[in-house]
Design a protein around this motif. Structure first.
Motif, short mmCIF file in Angstrom:
data_model
loop_
_atom_site.label_atom_id
_atom_site.label_comp_id
_atom_site.label_asym_id
_atom_site.label_seq_id
_atom_site.Cartn_x
_atom_site.Cartn_y
_atom_site.Cartn_z
N GLU A 68 1.24 -1.03 0.02
CA GLU A 68 0.18 -0.08 -0.22
C GLU A 68 0.94 1.42 0.14
O GLU A 68 0.13 2.68 0.08
CB GLU A 68 -1.37 0.21 1.23
N SER A 117 7.69 -9.05 5.64
CA SER A 117 8.43 -8.66 7.10
C SER A 117 8.78 -10.21 7.36
O SER A 117 6.97 -11.06 7.15
CB SER A 117 8.48 -7.46 7.75
N GLU A 174 17.05 -6.38 12.33
CA GLU A 174 16.67 -5.61 10.90
C GLU A 174 16.31 -4.23 10.67
O GLU A 174 15.30 -4.27 11.47
CB GLU A 174 16.08 -6.37 8.99
P1 NAD Z 1 5.27 -5.82 5.45
O1 NAD Z 1 5.59 -7.70 6.31
O2 NAD Z 1 5.02 -4.87 6.21
O3 NAD Z 1 3.82 -5.92 4.22
C1 NAD Z 1 5.05 -6.39 2.86
C2 NAD Z 1 3.24 -6.65 2.50
O4 NAD Z 1 2.58 -7.69 3.30
C3 NAD Z 1 2.49 -5.53 2.08
O5 NAD Z 1 1.88 -5.54 0.56
C4 NAD Z 1 1.31 -5.22 3.67
O6 NAD Z 1 -0.35 -5.02 3.17
C5 NAD Z 1 0.86 -6.85 3.15
N1 NAD Z 1 0.86 -7.39 4.57
C6 NAD Z 1 1.05 -6.89 5.98
N2 NAD Z 1 0.51 -7.85 6.69
C7 NAD Z 1 -0.53 -8.11 6.64
C8 NAD Z 1 -1.65 -9.70 6.86
N3 NAD Z 1 -1.25 -10.00 8.64
N4 NAD Z 1 -1.82 -10.47 5.82
C9 NAD Z 1 -1.73 -10.00 4.42
N5 NAD Z 1 -0.54 -9.81 4.03
C10 NAD Z 1 -0.38 -8.35 4.83
O7 NAD Z 1 7.29 -5.65 5.01
P2 NAD Z 1 7.46 -4.33 4.33
O8 NAD Z 1 7.44 -3.33 5.43
O9 NAD Z 1 6.39 -3.98 2.44
O10 NAD Z 1 8.34 -4.53 3.83
C11 NAD Z 1 10.33 -5.12 4.55
C12 NAD Z 1 10.03 -5.92 4.57
O11 NAD Z 1 9.59 -7.08 2.88
C13 NAD Z 1 11.37 -6.36 5.00
O12 NAD Z 1 11.56 -6.97 6.18
C14 NAD Z 1 12.96 -6.52 4.18
O13 NAD Z 1 13.71 -7.34 4.12
C15 NAD Z 1 11.58 -7.67 3.26
N6 NAD Z 1 12.13 -8.03 1.92
C16 NAD Z 1 12.66 -9.06 1.30
C17 NAD Z 1 12.62 -9.54 0.24
C18 NAD Z 1 13.45 -11.30 0.11
O14 NAD Z 1 13.17 -11.01 -1.07
N7 NAD Z 1 13.41 -11.96 0.78
C19 NAD Z 1 12.70 -8.42 -0.55
C20 NAD Z 1 12.52 -7.31 -0.45
C21 NAD Z 1 11.68 -7.17 1.57
#
Ligand code: NAD
Length: 505
Positions: A204, A255, A408
Motif C-alpha cells: 500500500e 517482513s 533488521e
Molecule cells: P510488510 O511485511 O510490512 O508488508 C509486506 C506486504 O504484506 C504488504 O503488501 C502488506 O500490506 C502485506 N501485509 C501486511 N500484513 C499482512 C497480513 N496480516 N496478511 C497479508 N498481508 C499482509 O513488509 P514491508 O515493510 O512492506 O517490507 C519490508 C520487509 O520486506 C523487510 O523485512 C525486508 O527484508 C523484506 N523483504 C524481503 C525480500 C526478500 O526477497 N527476502 C525482498 C524485499 C523485502
C-alpha cells in the motif's frame, strides 16, 4: 555530510501523463474502481506531496479478483495456451517494460524515493530481463518417464511418467522497497510462465509502477483474469487473499512478522502452499588479505544502496582487526561523499526513506544504538524539515547482543565489528536468526571458498555485493524465508508434480 536540503516543488517528468489519469484496480481484464468507492493517497517521500489517489481494494474486490483468476485458470486460455504463445506474451511484456523504461523509472523514483538513475539502471531493466528469462521457461514444463517395478502388483507392466502442472490461482503479496521489480519481476514472471493465474496485492506504500505495469500487461495480450491487481492494506485485502479457499498458493515477500501471520492464517484455512521471502541481517566480511580499494566502496554500497532498504543489505560489517582502522576511515570518507536529495535530481546518490513510519523505525534504531553504548562514527541524523531524509550512518564499538546488530533496520545504518580469526568470523556471521545474504572480500581463493561454504545464507557475494541475475535463485536460510525467487527454482515452485501409472498388461 549534508545537514540541510533545498527541495524544489515536485517535477512529475515523464510520469505526468500517467499521474493525470484516475488510478484503477485491474480485475478480470477491466480497469475498475474499488467496490466501496474508497481511495487512499500515495505520497512523494522527498516532499510529502500527494502523487495520486489509489482505489482502496478490500474483501469484496479481492473476492471478485479471485473469482476472475479462478475462472481464467479453470476455463480460460492461459494454462491451455501452447507454451510458445505464453512465451511470446511474456517476452512482449519484457519488451514493453524496456520501451517505457524512463516513465517507469521516474514513477518508481517519485513513489519510493530511490534515485531515478538507479531505478533506470537497475529496477526497470532487471524486471524486463526476468520476463525475457522466464518466457523461456514457459516451454520447459517437462516431466519424465520413470522405470517402475512390479512389487505392488506382481507381474504388472507399467508405462509410468510424471507431469508438471501449474499450481493454480496464486496470491502474491509484495513490499515497497523494489515495488515493480519484486511484484512483477521476482514474483509474477515465473508464476505466469508456469501457466498460473494471479491476484496481486502490492504494498500500500508504493503502487504506481505496478498499476502502470497492469496497462502494459494488457497491451502485451495477457488474457482477462490472468493478472488481477488489487491495492489495499494487509488487514483487509491481504488477509482476505491469504485466507481465501480458492487460492492455491501464496507467494509472499515482506517482513518476518507478516510471514508468520500468513502461516497462521493458512494453517487455519485451506493449507494452501506458501513461499516466503523475508528479512535479513547480512554479514559482509573483509579479510586481512582483501583489496581494500574494492572492499571499502563495496561495503559502503552494500549498505547504502537503495538507502539500505534492501532485504540482503550488508548491514553487519565484520573486519579483520589488522585492517579495521583503515576500513573505518575509508568508510567514513565514502559516507561523506554520498549526496542526499530527491531521487529525481541527477546528482542524488541516496533519496529519502520511504515514509514517516520507516523514518521512525530507522531513527528509533539509531537512538537505541547510542543508548546501548555504540559509538557513532558518522551520520545519525534526519536531514531537513521536509521529506524523510536520513544521513548514512555508521556505528563502531558495537557488541553482538545490541539491537542494532541483531535486528533488521532496513535503512542506511551500518555496524562495524573487528574479528581475529576465521573461526570467530564464521561464528559471528552465522549468529543471527537470519540467513539471506553475505559478502566476502578477499584476494585468497581458498579463504573465499572456505567462507562461502561456512556462512549459512542463501546468496554469497565474493568481492562484490548486491549482484542479481534472473537466472540465479534468491532466498533465505532460517528465518529469512521458505523457498526461492528467480531462476529455475522460482519457476518450479509454482508447479505441482503429478505421477501417472498406466498398466499395460
Ligand atoms: P510488510 O511485511 O510490512 O508488508 C509486506 C506486504 O504484506 C504488504 O503488501 C502488506 O500490506 C502485506 N501485509 C501486511 N500484513 C499482512 C497480513 N496480516 N496478511 C497479508 N498481508 C499482509 O513488509 P514491508 O515493510 O512492506 O517490507 C519490508 C520487509 O520486506 C523487510 O523485512 C525486508 O527484508 C523484506 N523483504 C524481503 C525480500 C526478500 O526477497 N527476502 C525482498 C524485499 C523485502
Amino acid at each position: 555530510m549534508e545537514t540541510t536540503l533545498k527541495l524544489n516543488k515536485q517535477d512529475l517528468g515523464p510520469a505526468a501523463h500517467f499521474l493525470a489519469k484516475p488510478q484503477k484496480l485491474l480485475i478480470n481484464g477491466e480497469f475498475v474502481d474499488a467496490v466501496s468507492g474508497k481511495t487512499f493517497e500515495t505520497t512523494n517521500p522527498a516532499t510529502g506531496e500527494k502523487l495520486a489517489d489509489i482505489p482502496l481494494g478490500d474483501e469484496e474486490d479481492i473476492n471478485k479478483a479471485v473469482d476472475a483468476a479462478r475462472k481464467a485458470f479453470d476455463e480460460g486460455p492461459w494454462p491451455k495456451m501452447t507454451p510458445s504463445e505464453r512465451q511470446r506474451i511474456l517476452y512482449k511484456i519484457g519488451d514493453l517494460i524496456m520501451e517505457n523504461r524512463d516513465e517507469l523509472a521516474y514513477l518508481e523514483s517519485l513513489d519510493n524515493g530511490k534515485p531515478y538513475k538507479i531505478a533506470k539502471a537497475a529496477d526497470i531493466p532487471l524486471t524486463a530481463d526476468l520476463f525475457h528469462y522466464m518466457a523461456g521457461w514457459s516451454r520447459t514444463l517437462e516431466g519424465s518417464v520413470v522405470p517402475v517395478s512390479d512389487i505392488a502388483v506382481p507381474g504388472a507392466e507399467f508405462h509410468a511418467y510424471t507431469v508438471r502442472e501449474p499450481v493454480g490461482v496464486v496470491g502474491l503479496i509484495t513490499p515497497w522497497n523494489y515495488p515493480l521489480l519484486i511484484a512483477a519481476g521476482w514474483q509474477m514472471a515465473g508464476v505466469l510462465a508456469a501457466g498460473n493465474t494471479i491476484v496481486l496485492k502490492p504494498s500500500e506504500v508504493t503502487l504506481l509502477t505496478i498499476l502502470r505495469f497492469a496497462e502494459l500487461a494488457r497491451e502485451a495480450g495477457v488474457p482477462e483474469g490472468v493478472i488481477n491487481i488489487v491495492p489495499g492494506f494487509g488487514a483487509g485485502a491481504g488477509t482476505t487473499l491469504t485466507s481465501h479457499d480458492q487460492v492455491d498458493k501464496i507467494g509472499f515477500t515482506g517482513s518476518v512478522r507478516t510471514g508468520r501471520s500468513i502461516l497462521h492464517t493458512v494453517a487455519d484455512g485451506n493449507l494452501k502452499k506458501v513461499t516466503l521471502e523475508l528479512g535479513g541481517k547480512s554479514p559482509n566480511i573483509i579479510l586481512a588479505d582483501a583489496d581494500l580499494e574494492q572492499a571499502i566502496p563495496g561495503a559502503a554500497m552494500g549498505i547504502f544502496f537503495n538507502h539500505g532498504e534492501c532485504c540482503c543489505a550488508g548491514s553487519r560489517l565484520l573486519v579483520h582487526k589488522s585492517v579495521y582502522d583503515k576500513v573505518l576511515d575509508g568508510l567514513q570518507r565514502e559516507a561523506e561523499k554520498i549526496k542526499l536529495g530527491p531521487g529525481q535530481d541527477d546528482g542524488t546518490d541516496m533519496g529519502p526513506v520511504v515514509n514517516q513510519k520507516q523514518e521512525d523505525v530507522v531513527m528509533g534504531y539509531i537512538n537505541s544504538g547510542q543508548d546501548e553504548g555504540a559509538s557513532l562514527v558518522i551520520g545519525g541524523h534526519k536531514v531537513g524539515d521536509q521529506g524523510h531524509f536520513i544521513q548514512p550512518t555508521i556505528f563502531a564499538d558495537v557488541n553482538h547482543d545490541m539491537k542494532i546488530v541483531q535486528e533488521e533496520i532496513f535503512g542506511p545504518v551500518l555496524t562495524v565489528q573487528p574479528f581475529d580469526s576465521m573461526e570467530e568470523v564464521v561464528k559471528v556471521a552465522n549468529d543471527t536468526v537470519y540467513g539471506l545474504g553475505a559478502g566476502i572480500w578477499t584476494t585468497n581463493l581458498g579463504n573465499a571458498h572456505h567462507l562461502a561454504k561456512a556462512v549459512r545464507a542463501g546468496t554469497i557475494f565474493v568481492n562484490c555485493y548486491n549482484v542479481f541475475d534472473a537466472a540465479m535463485p534468491f532466498g533465505g536460510y532460517r528465518m529469512s524465508g521458505w523457498g526461492r525467487n528467480r531462476g529455475k527454482e522460482a519457476f518450479e515452485a509454482f508447479t505441482e508434480t503429478k505421477a501417472v501409472y498406466a498398466k499395460l498388461n
